[in-house]
Design a protein around this motif. Structure first.
Motif, mmCIF file in Angstrom:
data_model
loop_
_atom_site.group_PDB
_atom_site.id
_atom_site.type_symbol
_atom_site.label_atom_id
_atom_site.label_comp_id
_atom_site.label_asym_id
_atom_site.label_seq_id
_atom_site.Cartn_x
_atom_site.Cartn_y
_atom_site.Cartn_z
ATOM 1 N N ALA A 75 0.804 -1.220 0.000
ATOM 2 C CA ALA A 75 0.000 0.000 0.000
ATOM 3 C C ALA A 75 0.837 1.271 0.000
ATOM 4 O O ALA A 75 0.314 2.339 -0.310
ATOM 5 N N THR A 76 2.115 1.167 0.352
ATOM 6 C CA THR A 76 2.969 2.348 0.424
ATOM 7 C C THR A 76 3.411 2.762 -0.977
ATOM 8 O O THR A 76 3.813 1.911 -1.781
ATOM 9 N N PRO A 77 3.367 4.043 -1.318
ATOM 10 C CA PRO A 77 3.887 4.486 -2.623
ATOM 11 C C PRO A 77 5.367 4.149 -2.775
ATOM 12 O O PRO A 77 6.135 4.181 -1.806
ATOM 13 N N GLU A 78 5.758 3.814 -3.982
ATOM 14 C CA GLU A 78 7.136 3.386 -4.219
ATOM 15 C C GLU A 78 8.140 4.508 -3.953
ATOM 16 O O GLU A 78 9.276 4.233 -3.562
ATOM 17 N N VAL A 79 7.728 5.748 -4.150
ATOM 18 C CA VAL A 79 8.628 6.865 -3.860
ATOM 19 C C VAL A 79 8.963 6.902 -2.375
ATOM 20 O O VAL A 79 10.126 7.059 -1.972
ATOM 21 N N VAL A 80 7.945 6.730 -1.546
ATOM 22 C CA VAL A 80 8.158 6.729 -0.094
ATOM 23 C C VAL A 80 8.998 5.526 0.310
ATOM 24 O O VAL A 80 9.926 5.636 1.127
ATOM 25 N N LEU A 81 8.681 4.377 -0.253
ATOM 26 C CA LEU A 81 9.417 3.158 0.092
ATOM 27 C C LEU A 81 10.872 3.246 -0.346
ATOM 28 O O LEU A 81 11.792 2.900 0.402
ATOM 29 N N GLY A 82 11.116 3.720 -1.568
ATOM 30 C CA GLY A 82 12.487 3.835 -2.057
ATOM 31 C C GLY A 82 13.291 4.854 -1.288
ATOM 32 O O GLY A 82 14.461 4.620 -0.939
ATOM 33 N N ALA A 83 12.682 5.996 -0.986
ATOM 34 C CA ALA A 83 13.395 7.027 -0.224
ATOM 35 C C ALA A 83 13.687 6.557 1.195
ATOM 36 O O ALA A 83 14.772 6.829 1.743
ATOM 37 N N GLY A 84 12.746 5.849 1.804
ATOM 38 C CA GLY A 84 12.983 5.340 3.155
ATOM 39 C C GLY A 84 14.102 4.314 3.201
ATOM 40 O O GLY A 84 14.956 4.341 4.111
ATOM 41 N N LEU A 85 14.125 3.407 2.243
ATOM 42 C CA LEU A 85 15.206 2.423 2.196
ATOM 43 C C LEU A 85 16.548 3.091 1.932
ATOM 44 O O LEU A 85 17.569 2.711 2.538
#
Length: 300
Positions: A143-153
């Motif tokens: 459910a998390t947007p990929e931009v948020v997921l990629g930036a968080g990682l």
């Protein structure tokens, strides 16, 4: 009694006369239903949607034979050189990026499928604390947007001091692929009949024998589906990869970078080859399934 007989004769005469009239009257043909708006609107919409989805694929396949120099936008003529010398552009950069995507997809798929299958078995078969919380947390990457997921990682790797390379890409892809594997395999585990495993235990099978000879073959279709989905998601991912790849190039990243100066026809060749391979794989699977169903019908 004679009155009842007479009444019956009169009624019988009426019924015979009605039957004769019905036999002599012409039959009415059923009315033909008029075509409504929905009868042609829905097929037209389906055809338009199908054509809209196929236009990019057809364009990619056709322009893989374009005799282009730098940009592959205008048609310059038909040639097979792009298919025969696909790795000749930019010192083989497109083939290197494609190879990186294959390696990352395979490694991430194996890890995610293995861990996701074990998690799915644990969530369905066992009761433990925080089971509901774990099930909820597994849906967050989906459910998390990929931009948020990629930036968080990327922020986490930077905080730990891990250099961004192929390893960080594999870790990132494994993390978001696990959720899809768990959801797919979990549905398959929930549909299994416990009586089959109980029959294996009644035949004095050890837990390992029951799992590998009964449970695992029944889970195989779900595991294969989850693995194929994971590989497709990993191979196609760009946003999370761009945040965590560093200087490593993957095929989606190469296409995105090349778009500013013109995507070479060799990229179209690789994309067309992947599409044709997927179509061939589906055809082989359908033919093998039909042949298997025919063999089972003969045995039955």
């Amino acid at each position: 009694m004679s009155g009842e007989v007479q009444a019956a004769a009169v009624l019988g005469g009426f019924s015979e006369s009605e039957q004769q009239e019905d036999a002599g009257a012409p039959r009415r043909l059923p009315r033909q239903r008029r075509l409504g708006l929905g009868d042609w609107l829905l097929p037209a919409y389906a055809i338009m949607a199908f054509v809209f989805l196929l236009i990019p694929i057809v364009y990619t396949f056709v322009f893989s034979f374009n005799d282009s120099i730098k940009s592959n936008i205008a048609w310059r003529g038909f040639t097979l050189d792009k298919w025969l010398n696909v790795c000749s552009v930019e010192g083989g950069a497109v083939c290197e990026a494609f190879g990186n995507s294959i390696v990352i997809g395979l490694v991430a798929t194996v890890i995610a499928t293995t861990l996701g299958t074990m998690i799915a078995l644990a969530l369905v078969r066992y009761r433990f604390r925080a089971r509901s919380a774990i099930s909820l947390l597994l849906f967050l990457p989906m459910a998390t947007p990929e931009v948020v997921l990629g930036a968080g990682l990327a922020a986490q790797f930077l905080a730990v001091g891990v250099a961004k390379d192929m390893t960080t890409i594999i870790l990132a892809h494994t993390m978001f692929c696990i959720s899809f594997v768990v959801v797919t395999v979990k549905a398959r585990v929930a549909s299994l009949d416990p009586a089959l495993e109980e029959a294996g235990r009644d035949l004095y099978g050890s837990p390992a024998q029951v799992f590998w000879r009964v449970t695992f073959p029944l889970l195989t279709p779900g595991i294969i589906a989850a693995a194929l989905l994971s590989f497709a998601l990993s191979f196609d991912d760009f946003i999370i990869t761009n945040f965590n790849s560093g200087s490593v190039s993957t095929f989606p990243k190469y296409v995105y970078i090349s778009a500013s100066r013109g995507i070479p026809a060799e990229a179209n060749v690789i994309a067309s080859a992947v599409f044709l391979f997927a179509i061939a794989l589906v055809i082989v699977a359908q033919v093998s399934r039909a042949a298997r169903a025919k063999r089972l019908a003969k045995l039955g």
